[in-house]
Design an enzyme around this catalytic site. Structure first.
Site, short mmCIF file in Angstrom:
data_model
loop_
_atom_site.label_atom_id
_atom_site.label_comp_id
_atom_site.label_asym_id
_atom_site.label_seq_id
_atom_site.Cartn_x
_atom_site.Cartn_y
_atom_site.Cartn_z
N HIS A 119 0.80 -1.22 0.00
CA HIS A 119 0.00 0.00 0.00
C HIS A 119 0.83 1.27 0.00
CE1 HIS A 119 -3.52 -2.47 0.34
NE2 HIS A 119 -2.94 -3.13 1.33
N HIS A 158 4.08 -12.98 0.38
CA HIS A 158 3.72 -11.60 0.07
C HIS A 158 4.94 -10.69 0.08
CE1 HIS A 158 1.10 -8.14 -0.16
NE2 HIS A 158 1.32 -7.75 1.07
#
Length: 276
Positions: free
Chosen positions: A95, A242
């Site tokens: 993000h 991730h």
């Protein structure tokens, strides 16, 4: 380690290598610059690398009792100004891509391209939005631990496990609640990252390197977007987590260098095809 200040708060960053454009490595919420520790060496061999600790993260001071996305962008701009870099290519994890987008909006051609790493660039799944909501409540720790379990499912890399449990696990209630609030807010304001990227005028050459989710439909949706937005490139990595920056830094560095060379016109050949 270099240092600058914004509003009295110290901002720490590493300044390695040389050359323009500089690569601005931006960690996500509740992560330190350590997430790039394996990726920076092969990148700084060919490019200048500025590796930032966000405000209130790692070695950087918190700018006050609370801060938001706007504050983070202001601190990133302070690092760019202090470094003297004329042009920077953000290399943004997850993000942190929102801040990279905003830097492009504010600085225009000084940000000639964007590199995004493992970001939910499509519409966020409802369970993820729910997790962001719960992060902002008294149940924040359960939501955080649920994300940790998801990110570590099937992962055997000691580096990834240690980073999630020890580095990300070192952040407390205030920061995790802030992360949930700010990520939720920007999705509500801008929609999906791909929609936000499409509003940039002119568009910025953009590379998305990601590993999760390992879902063919997820990849095909991004390829469909790329077919109508030729400045967007997506490549899926064969990483198990991730955090591919900790699992396959050499491959990411090679793809990143090739993209920058191509997008900035220093090489005539195009990108090699995306892996399956």
């Amino acid at each position: 380690m270099a240092e600058t200040r914004k509003g009295g708060a110290r901002i720490h960053y590493d300044d390695l290598g040389q050359g323009e454009p500089a690569l601005l490595f931006i960690p996500g919420w509740c992560t330190s610059r350590a997430v790039f520790r394996k990726l920076v060496p092969p990148c700084s061999a060919l490019h200048r690398a500025l590796v930032v600790d966000l405000p209130g993260h790692g070695a950087s001071d918190a700018p006050g009792q609370d801060f938001d996305n706007t504050t983070v962008v202001e601190h990133l701009r302070a690092v760019i100004d202090a470094s003297g870099a004329r042009r920077v290519v953000p290399v943004a994890l997850s993000h942190a891509g929102w801040w990279a987008l905003e830097l492009r909006r504010q600085l225009g051609p000084r940000v000639p391209a964007l590199v995004l790493l493992d970001w939910l660039v499509l519409e966020p799944p409802p369970p993820f939005l729910q997790a962001l909501h719960v992060l902002q409540t008294s149940q924040w720790k359960q939501a955080r631990d649920g994300l940790f379990s998801l990110w570590l499912q099937g992962v055997s890399s000691p580096d990834v496990i240690r980073f999630v449990q020890e580095d990300m696990g070192s952040f407390g209630e205030d920061m995790w609640k802030r992360a949930g609030r700010e990520i939720s807010r920007v999705y509500a304001q801008q929609g999906s990252p791909l929609k936000a990227l499409a509003t940039l005028s002119p568009p910025a050459p953009t590379l998305h390197l990601y590993a999760q989710p390992h879902d063919d439909a997820w990849l095909e949706s991004q390829r469909s977007f790329a077919s109508s937005h030729p400045w967007f490139h997506v490549q899926r990595l064969a990483s198990h987590s991730h955090f591919p920056t900790l699992e396959m830094p050499e491959e990411i560095a090679a793809r990143l260098h090739r993209f920058i060379d191509t997008s900035l016109g220093t090489r005539p050949e195009g990108l090699s095809p995306s892996p399956p």
